[in-house]
Design an enzyme around this catalytic site. Structure first.
Site, mmCIF file in Angstrom:
data_model
loop_
_atom_site.group_PDB
_atom_site.id
_atom_site.type_symbol
_atom_site.label_atom_id
_atom_site.label_comp_id
_atom_site.label_asym_id
_atom_site.label_seq_id
_atom_site.Cartn_x
_atom_site.Cartn_y
_atom_site.Cartn_z
ATOM 1 C CG HIS A 15 11.329 -9.073 -3.020
ATOM 2 N ND1 HIS A 15 10.420 -8.400 -2.245
ATOM 3 C CD2 HIS A 15 10.735 -10.241 -3.354
ATOM 4 C CE1 HIS A 15 9.316 -9.131 -2.134
ATOM 5 N NE2 HIS A 15 9.484 -10.255 -2.797
ATOM 6 C CD GLU A 55 6.161 -15.430 5.417
ATOM 7 O OE1 GLU A 55 5.190 -14.871 5.972
ATOM 8 O OE2 GLU A 55 6.328 -15.431 4.190
HETATM 9 C C1 LIG Z 1 5.779 -12.137 3.682
HETATM 10 C C2 LIG Z 1 5.987 -12.661 2.329
HETATM 11 N N1 LIG Z 1 6.084 -13.990 2.149
HETATM 12 C C3 LIG Z 1 6.282 -14.490 0.912
HETATM 13 C C4 LIG Z 1 6.369 -13.662 -0.160
HETATM 14 C C5 LIG Z 1 6.613 -14.214 -1.565
HETATM 15 N N2 LIG Z 1 5.393 -14.027 -2.347
HETATM 16 C C6 LIG Z 1 5.201 -12.947 -3.107
HETATM 17 S S1 LIG Z 1 3.672 -12.892 -3.749
HETATM 18 C C7 LIG Z 1 3.258 -14.369 -3.068
HETATM 19 C C8 LIG Z 1 1.899 -14.922 -3.265
HETATM 20 C C9 LIG Z 1 0.873 -13.996 -2.757
HETATM 21 O O1 LIG Z 1 -0.397 -14.525 -2.915
HETATM 22 P P1 LIG Z 1 -1.649 -13.613 -2.617
HETATM 23 O O2 LIG Z 1 -1.437 -12.851 -1.368
HETATM 24 O O3 LIG Z 1 -2.852 -14.455 -2.681
HETATM 25 O O4 LIG Z 1 -1.640 -12.533 -3.787
HETATM 26 P P2 LIG Z 1 -1.648 -12.777 -5.367
HETATM 27 O O5 LIG Z 1 -0.231 -13.011 -5.774
HETATM 28 O O6 LIG Z 1 -2.546 -13.910 -5.664
HETATM 29 O O7 LIG Z 1 -2.138 -11.481 -5.902
HETATM 30 C C10 LIG Z 1 4.322 -14.875 -2.335
HETATM 31 C C11 LIG Z 1 4.314 -16.148 -1.638
HETATM 32 C C12 LIG Z 1 6.279 -12.279 0.074
HETATM 33 N N3 LIG Z 1 6.391 -11.396 -0.920
HETATM 34 N N4 LIG Z 1 6.066 -11.807 1.314
#
Ligand SMILES: Cc1ncc(C[n+]2csc(CCOP(=O)(O)OP(=O)(O)O)c2C)c(N)n1
Lengths: 355, 319
Positions: free
Chosen positions: A130, A61
C-alpha cells in the site's frame, strides 16, 4: 488575494468543471461514491451529478479498466479512480496492452481518452502493498501520459488537461499532498503536459524532484541557501512526456544534477533523467549525477524501519551540499540508512490516516 | 452431535480471536501499534469453524482482515502482538504488520492486502500438495469483495478442473469498506457461484459456529479423499469500522440498530449457551478458558511492548 484550495478540493473542482462542460465525462472506482468520497475528491461531483455519472464499482479493477477503454473509444470520457496506485498493477493488462495500444493498432481511427487517477500511500505502517510509487512502470509505455501534480494549482490544471486529451493519462497523486493548500484559479484552465515547473531558480546545482519529494526538496533548498548554496529546484510534474529542455538548460547553468524520487532507483525515472544528462548534457556535467530514492526493498511496516525508508529534507540537503563540494561519492557511502537520523520527516506531523 | 473436545476447540478458538482483538482495540488508541488494523470482531465463527476442521499442517491463506484466521489456526499471541507493535520479535519481524500476518510453522502461509490476491496462492499450495503426494488441505479465506476479482473465478475454475484439495471460504459481511454488496454484485447468495464451477457450495450461519464447522469438516474430508474443492459462504457481520478500533454507523451507511441486532446474536455467546445446555462445555469450564486466554494475552502485550525494534540493517534482510 488569490483563492486557496486544498489539493483534494482542487481535484474535486476539476472533476465538477469538466463534468459541467462535457456530458461524456463520468467517474467510477472502488468506494468513490461512499461517504468519504475518495478523500473528498468525488463528493461534490456525486452531489451535483448523481450516481449515474459518479458510481462505485466492484473490486474488479482490471475489468473496469477495460470497461473504461471500451467506453472511451465509443465517445465517453471515463475517469477511473483508485485509492492506491498499487491497485494499478491489477489493471496493467488493460492499461498497457489495451488503452496504450488501441489507437496505434487502429491506425489512429479509435482514440482512448481515459483518465486513471491513483494515490501513493505513505506512513502508519501501510507496508509493502500500500505504499509503492509506480510511476516508472507506466512511464515506460509509449501511448500513455503519466503525470504527478504537486500543487493544488497543477492538480486542477493537469486533470483538466487530461480531460481534453485524446490519450490515456495515468495521474499519480501522493496522499501526503491531499491536505496541502495553494492558490487555485476559480475558472477552467489547463496545465500542459511535458512541462516542468521551476520552483526556485539557482545556479549551483539542479535538483529535479518528483511528487511529494518536491516539498521535501523545498525545505532542503531553504537549508542549502542558509549554507550559501543556491540550488535550482524543478518540479517535474509530468513524467511522460518529460520536459527534457527544462532539465538540460538548468543543467547547462548549474553543471550539477540531482534527482529525488518517491520511487525506486533501478530503472526508475531518476535513471531516465540521468540517461538524458549522459546523452544530451554530458559536457555540462561537472560532477556525476546523484540520485536519491527509496531503498531497493519493499516498504517495511515497523515504524523503526519506515522512518529510515524515505529521503528526508536533511538527506536531500546534505547530498546536494556534498555534490556541490565535489564529495558526492564519499557522502553516498556514508549515508547508508544505518547512519541516517531515525527522525520523523521534517515539517510533517505524523500521518495517522484516513487511509 | 459435537464431542466435548470439538466444542472446547471451537469455543476456545472463537474466544481467543475475540479477546485478542478486543485487546488490540483497547490499546490501539495509545498509537503504539502503527499500522492500519482491520478487526474481525463478530466474524470469529468463520475462522474458528473452519480451522477446527483442519490439521496443523493444512495451509491457510488470508486477507487484510487476517487476525482471526491466524489466531484460530493456533497463532502465537506474542509474535502477533509484537508484529502489531512493529517489533523484531513479531511474526514477520516487523516487516508486515497487521495486514500481513504469517506463521508457516502452523500452516498460516500469509495474508495479502490486495483483495483477491491470495486466492490463487491457496490454489497453488493445493496443487503443490497433490504434486508432492501429500494429503494436506488448503484454505483460501476472503471477504465478499474477493468474489469481484477475476482471480476468484479463475481460481474456482482451475481448482475444480484439477480437483484440488482446497476450501474456498467467503465471509459475507455484506460490506466492503462502506459499500454494500448490492452495489457491487448481482446477487447476495454467494454460494450459488459454486454450481457454475461444478463444486459443492453451501451457505452457513456465521452466528452459529457449529454450522460452519460441520460444513468445513465435510469439505475437508472430501478434499483429503481427492474429490476436489468446496465453497463455503459464511454469513456474518463486522461489528467494527472497516479499519480501526471503533464502530462506523455514524457514517450513515448502516445503522446502530442493525449492529445491535447482530451483537445480540454474538456467535460466542450463542455457542457458549448451546455448549452449556447440551452439557458439552459447562459455564465453569468456559470461564476457565477465558481466564487462561486473558492471562496469555496480557503476557503477549508485555512481551510486545518490551521487545526491541528491528535494527536498521534489518531493512535489507529477508529479500
Ligand atoms: C484490489 C484491491 N482493491 C481495493 C482495495 C481497497 N480495499 C481494501 S479492503 C476493501 C474492502 C474489502 O471488502 P471484502 O473483500 O468484502 O473484505 P472485508 O473488508 O469485508 O473483510 C477494499 C475496497 C484493495 N485492498 N485491493
Amino acid at each position: 488575494m488569490a483563492r486557496e484550495l486544498k489539493y483534494n478540493q482542487a481535484i474535486s473542482e476539476a472533476h465538477v468543471q469538466s463534468m459541467d462542460r462535457d456530458p461524456s465525462v463520468f467517474l467510477m472506482g472502488v468506494g468513490i461514491a461512499d461517504p468519504s468520497g475518495l478523500f473528498g475528491t468525488t463528493l461534490e461531483a456525486r452531489k451535483k451529478f448523481g450516481l449515474k455519472r459518479v458510481f462505485d464499482t466492484p473490486m474488479s479493477e482490471n475489468t473496469l479498466t477495460g470497461v473504461g477503454v471500451g467506453a472511451a473509444m465509443c465517445g465517453m470520457r471515463p475517469v477511473l479512480i483508485h485509492a492506491r496506485n498499487d491497485f494499478l498493477l491489477l489493471t496493467a493488462d488493460q492499461i498497457i496492452n489495451h488503452a496504450a495500444k488501441w489507437s496505434y493498432m487502429a491506425g489512429g481511427k479509435l482514440k482512448v481518452p481515459f483518465l486513471i487517477r491513483a494515490i501513493i500511500g505513505r506512513g502508519w505502517g501501510q507496508a509493502a502493498q500500500h505504499s509503492q510509487s509506480l510511476q516508472s512502470l507506466f512511464a515506460h509505455i509509449p501511448g500513455l501520459q503519466v503525470i504527478m501534480p504537486v500543487t493544488p494549482h497543477d492538480a486542477k490544471g493537469m486533470i483538466l488537461q487530461a480531460m481534453q486529451s485524446n490519450m490515456t493519462t495515468v495521474c499519480i497523486e501522493h496522499r501526503w499532498l491531499y491536505e496541502k493548500t495553494g492558490p487555485v484559479p476559480e475558472e477552467h484552465y489547463t496545465v500542459p503536459f511535458g512541462k516542468g515547473r521551476i520552483v526556485k531558480e539557482g545556479k549551483d546545482v539542479t535538483i529535479v524532484a518528483i511528487s511529494h519529494m518536491v516539498l521535501e526538496a523545498m525545505t532542503a533548498v531553504d537549508e542549502l541557501s542558509k549554507a550559501g548554496i543556491n540550488a535550482e529546484l524543478i518540479d517535474l510534474r509530468s513524467i511522460r512526456p518529460l520536459d527534457e529542455s527544462m532539465i538540460l538548460s538548468s543543467l547547462k547553468k548549474t553543471g550539477r544534477l540531482m534527482i529525488v524520487d518517491t520511487g525506486w532507483k533501478t530503472c526508475g525515472i531518476s535513471a531516465e533523467i540521468a540517461a538524458l544528462a549522459a546523452e544530451k548534457g554530458l559536457r555540462d556535467l561537472k560532477e556525476p549525477v546523484v540520485r536519491l530514492t527509496i531503498p531497493e526493498v519493499p516498504t517495511p511496516c515497523s515504524p523503526a524501519l519506515e522512518a529510515l525508508y524515505y529521503p528526508t529534507p536533511k538527506d536531500i540537503a546534505s547530498a546536494a551540499e556534498a555534490l556541490v563540494k565535489g564529495k558526492a561519492a564519499v557522502h553516498a557511502e556514508a549515508a547508508k540508512p544505518a547512519a541516517t537520523e531515525a527522525g520523523k520527516p521534517a515539517r510533517e506531523k505524523e500521518f495517522t490516516g484516513p487511509f | 452431535m459435537l464431542s466435548h473436545d470439538t466444542a472446547k476447540n471451537l469455543y476456545t478458538a472463537m474466544l481467543r480471536c475475540r479477546l485478542f482483538e478486543e485487546k488490540v482495540a483497547e490499546l490501539y488508541p495509545q498509537k503504539e501499534m502503527k499500522c492500519p488494523t482491520h478487526l474481525s470482531t463478530g466474524q470469529e465463527a468463520a475462522a474458528s469453524g473452519v480451522c477446527a476442521a483442519l490439521r496443523k499442517d493444512d495451509m491457510v491463506f488470508s486477507t487484510h482482515r487476517c487476525h482471526s484466521h491466524i489466531v484460530a489456526k493456533g497463532g502465537d499471541f506474542k509474535a502477533l502482538m509484537a508484529e502489531l507493535y512493529g517489533k523484531a520479535t513479531g511474526c514477520s519481524k516487523g516487516k508486515g504488520g497487521s495486514m500481513h500476518f504469517v506463521e508457516p510453522e502452523i500452516g498460516m502461509m500469509g495474508s495479502s492486502a490486495i483483495v483477491g490476491g491470495t486466492v490463487p496462492l491457496a490454489v497453488g499450495s493445493a496443487l503443490a500438495s497433490v504434486l508432492q503426494s501429500k494429503d494436506k488441505v488448503s484454505v483460501a479465506f476472503f471477504g465478499d469483495g474477493g468474489l469481484e476479482q477475476g482471480t476468484f473465478h479463475e481460481s474456482m475454475s482451475f481448482a475444480s478442473l484439477k480437483k484440488l484439495p482446497i476450501l474456498f471460504i467467503a465471509e459475507n459481511n455484506d460490506m466492503a469498506t462502506c459499500t454494500h454488496l448490492d452495489v457491487r454484485q448481482p446477487y447476495h447468495e454467494l454460494y450459488r457461484h459454486a454450481e457454475g464451477y461444478d463444486m459443492p457450495g453451501v451457505r452457513t450461519d456465521g452466528t452459529k459456529v457449529e454450522t460452519v464447522y460441520a460444513a468445513a469438516a465435510k469439505a475437508v474430508e472430501r478434499a483429503r479423499k481427492g474429490q476436489g474443492p468446496s465453497f463455503i459462504e459464511v454469513v456474518c457481520y463486522r461489528w467494527k469500522e472497516h479499519v480501526g478500533p471503533n464502530t462506523d454507523y455514524h457514517l450513515g451507511h448502516r445503522t446502530k440498530e442493525e449492529l445491535e441486532m447482530w451483537m445480540a446474536k454474538d456467535p460466542i455467546k450463542l455457542f457458549g449457551e448451546l455448549a452449556d445446555k447440551e452439557k458439552l462445555l459447562s459455564v465453569k469450564e468456559q470461564d476457565q478458558i477465558r481466564s487462561t486466554i486473558e492471562k496469555q494475552i496480557e503476557e503477549a502485550v508485555a512481551f510486545a511492548k518490551s521487545s526491541p525494534f528491528p535494527e536498521p540493517a534489518a531493512m535489507f534482510e529477508d529479500m
